[in-house]
Design an enzyme around this catalytic site. Structure first.
Site, PDB file in Angstrom:
ATOM      1  N   HIS A 191       7.673  -2.286   2.381  1.00  8.25           N
ATOM      2  CA  HIS A 191       7.533  -0.843   2.150  1.00  8.25           C
ATOM      3  C   HIS A 191       8.874  -0.109   2.009  1.00  8.25           C
ATOM      4  CE1 HIS A 191       3.560  -1.984   3.219  1.00  8.25           C
ATOM      5  NE2 HIS A 191       3.682  -1.861   4.520  1.00  8.25           N
ATOM      6  N   HIS A 195       0.811  -1.222   0.000  1.00  5.42           N
ATOM      7  CA  HIS A 195       0.000   0.000   0.000  1.00  5.42           C
ATOM      8  C   HIS A 195       0.846   1.275   0.000  1.00  5.42           C
ATOM      9  CE1 HIS A 195       0.557  -0.032   4.401  1.00  5.42           C
ATOM     10  NE2 HIS A 195       0.178   1.219   4.402  1.00  5.42           N
TER      11      HIS A 195
HETATM   12  C1  BG6 Z   1       1.624  -2.376   7.476  1.00  2.00           C
HETATM   13  C2  BG6 Z   1       2.321  -3.024   8.639  1.00  2.00           C
HETATM   14  O1  BG6 Z   1       1.953  -3.008   6.281  1.00  2.00           O
HETATM   15  O2  BG6 Z   1       2.006  -1.007   7.411  1.00  2.00           O
HETATM   16  C3  BG6 Z   1       1.999  -2.303   9.934  1.00  2.00           C
HETATM   17  O3  BG6 Z   1       1.905  -4.378   8.734  1.00  2.00           O
HETATM   18  C4  BG6 Z   1       2.336  -0.836   9.802  1.00  2.00           C
HETATM   19  O4  BG6 Z   1       2.707  -2.864  11.029  1.00  2.00           O
HETATM   20  C5  BG6 Z   1       1.671  -0.260   8.568  1.00  2.00           C
HETATM   21  O5  BG6 Z   1       1.863  -0.180  10.957  1.00  2.00           O
HETATM   22  C6  BG6 Z   1       2.112   1.160   8.336  1.00  2.00           C
HETATM   23  O6  BG6 Z   1       1.322   1.699   7.316  1.00  2.00           O
HETATM   24  P1  BG6 Z   1       0.923   3.228   7.334  1.00  2.00           P
HETATM   25  O7  BG6 Z   1       0.145   3.416   6.067  1.00  2.00           O
HETATM   26  O8  BG6 Z   1       0.105   3.430   8.582  1.00  2.00           O
HETATM   27  O9  BG6 Z   1       2.203   3.964   7.368  1.00  2.00           O
END
Ligand code: BG6
Length: 494
Positions: free
Chosen positions: A240, A178
């Site tokens: 990420h 994402h």
């Molecule tokens: C997720 C992780 O993919 O991304 C989580 O599993 C993390 O642990 C999250 O908190 C962070 O995403 P964002 O969009 O809140 O920065």
């Protein structure tokens, strides 16, 4: 124009559906971006009618929408909602689903299947979809959306991928990260490739090092079971953070289509120098949060969180030093770090430039010349900042750092969640912001040696108090004594 489709959510009552998918669909509805005739079909074990499902969705959405709840938009969304009672492990449930789609004219024949379920159920779900013929593109397209984590390590990712490919072609598989749907992450590409003046500087001749940080003040937020088996390296770095690194480091693609873009990302990831087993400690560092203060409140340590074994050595903080062995980046360290229960929520890419070759100001009052930085803040605010040195007003030659901020710094009035962009892409059939298998596989190859080393060293882990920027010796992986983590946007505070 987006064709109408049936958007099936496996795990419709689960956390991801409630927190991300349904709010994203509601906001798209509100913005009139959902195609006419599109249907949303929840699949779950509850024996819910359409009306009950709609009531549940409304309850879920009310506290989660941006701004005031828009009843009119919800009513439109509600007319799209259908529910299928079924069990992921039972082929009959899938035949029932296929029958429902076949016979109900309100359910379009283009179908997206979103696996918002536990990764342990991915293989069974794909197999059962195929057993019910739901993978065959009869009368419309079929797309399978797979959430992260994609595997647990290289080997399990390979097994999962070959299972999915037995039933679905690569063109049908949408592997989500994402972060690629975040506006500022996409902006890395625009910033790099739409501004000619940056390209000559974007290499080892001018860049000293790159830092990519994702810190969260939250703890594990009720996900003890998943998190304790995963840890920070698998949860954030493999996916990420390595994606952000790929966007910073990749060569300009020939075109912006999905394949050209992903080819370049894979090339960058493949150029990462493998970390030998005996050098893991020089390249990677892990730690776990202990009790501490967050926002003025005392919070428990990781081992005190509900559901965490008392002797767990799972890392909640991980940092990593990587080198990219190609002509552009050889010798430039890329430092990556992430942590739960840290001082602030922030995701930032910080690029530090080298010092000028000549110490021209040595004999002036400028004691130490600060380097230039480019800061790309992904969240909580979207911001792009360049730090430069200028002369202070007055008779002496003294310098201070000034900041050139892009005009959209601060909270954007037009906020969208990453999932909104990505769900639209699934419906449009655009795979550019989804991961190809070779990207995932290469990313696992980068972290696998660390995973293996850490899994054998299970008797000790460093700790840091919750609410801080990590353990005291978190600088340990740096190559150079004058490197430090950029924790804030202000240059006064290292
Ligand atoms: C997720 C992780 O993919 O991304 C989580 O599993 C993390 O642990 C999250 O908190 C962070 O995403 P964002 O969009 O809140 O920065």
């Amino acid at each position: 124009m987006i064709e109408p489709c049936t958007f099936v959510i496996f795990g419709a009552t689960g956390n991801l559906a409630r927190v991300k998918l349904l709010p994203a669909l509601y906001h798209l509805e509100q913005a009139n971006r959902l195609p006419e005739g599109m249907a949303i079909l929840g699949f779950g074990r509850r024996d819910w009618s359409r009306e009950e499902w709609s009531r549940q969705v409304e309850e879920t959405l009310e506290p989660r929408v941006r701004g005031k709840f828009d009843q009119e938009a919800f009513n439109r969304l509600s007319r799209r909602l259908h529910f299928c009672n079924g069990d992921l492990g039972d082929v009959e449930s899938f035949r029932h689903l296929a029958g429902m789609i076949d016979t109900n004219p309100e359910l379009p024949r283009n179908i997206a299947f979103y696996m918002a379920i536990s990764p342990a159920d991915y293989k069974t779900t794909a197999r059962n979809l195929a057993a019910a013929g739901l993978n065959e593109e009869k009368g419309g397209w079929r797309r399978l959306v797979v959430e992260k984590p994609f595997g647990y390590d290289l080997e399990s990712a390979q097994i999962l991928d070959s299972c999915l490919h037995r039933h679905f072609s690569e063109r049908q598989i949408y592997r989500i990260d994402h972060y690629l749907g975040k506006a500022m992450v996409q902006n890395v590409l625009v910033f790099r490739f739409a501004n000619l003046m940056l390209e000559p500087l974007w290499n080892r001749n001018y860049i000293d090092h790159v830092q990519i940080t994702h810190s969260e003040s939250l703890g594990i937020a009720g996900r003890a079971h998943y998190y304790d088996g995963a840890g920070a390296l698998r949860d954030m770095v493999q996916s990420h953070l390595l994606q952000m690194l790929a966007l910073v480091a990749m060569e300009p693609p020939a075109y912006l289509d999905a394949e050209s873009l992903r080819d370049e990302k894979v090339k960058a990831l493949k150029s990462i120098r493998p970390i030998p087993r005996n050098a893991v400690n020089a390249h990677a560092y892990r730690a776990q949060y202990g009790r501490g203060m967050v926002d003025g409140k005392e919070v428990p340590g990781y081992l005190e969180e509900e559901g965490i074994p008392e002797n767990s050595t799972t890392e909640t903080y991980a940092s990593l030093k990587l080198y990219i062995d190609n002509w552009r980046w050889r010798g430039v360290p890329f430092y990556l770090r992430t942590g739960k229960r840290m001082a602030k929520n922030s995701s930032v890419i910080a690029i530090r430039f080298k010092n000028p070759p000549q110490q021209l100001f040595r004999k002036t009052s400028i004691e130490k010349l600060e380097p230039n930085w480019i800061l790309l803040s992904i969240q909580p605010m979207e911001c792009l900042r360049i730090e430069l040195q200028v002369k202070e007003p007055g008779l002496e030659i003294r310098s201070h750092t000034t900041q050139l901020d892009a005009s959209y710094c601060g909270l954007s009035s037009y906020q969208i969640d990453a999932y909104e962009a990505l769900l639209l892409d699934v419906m449009e059939g655009d795979q550019s912001l989804f991961l190809r298998y070779d990207e995932i596989c290469t990313a696992w190859k980068v972290v696998d040696p660390i995973i293996q080393a850490w899994s054998t060293e299970r008797d000790f882990i460093h700790t840091y108090p919750a609410g801080t920027w990590g353990p005291n010796d978190c600088q340990r992986i740096f190559d150079n004594e004058d490197h430090y983590w950029r924790n804030t946007f202000s240059n006064e505070e290292p």
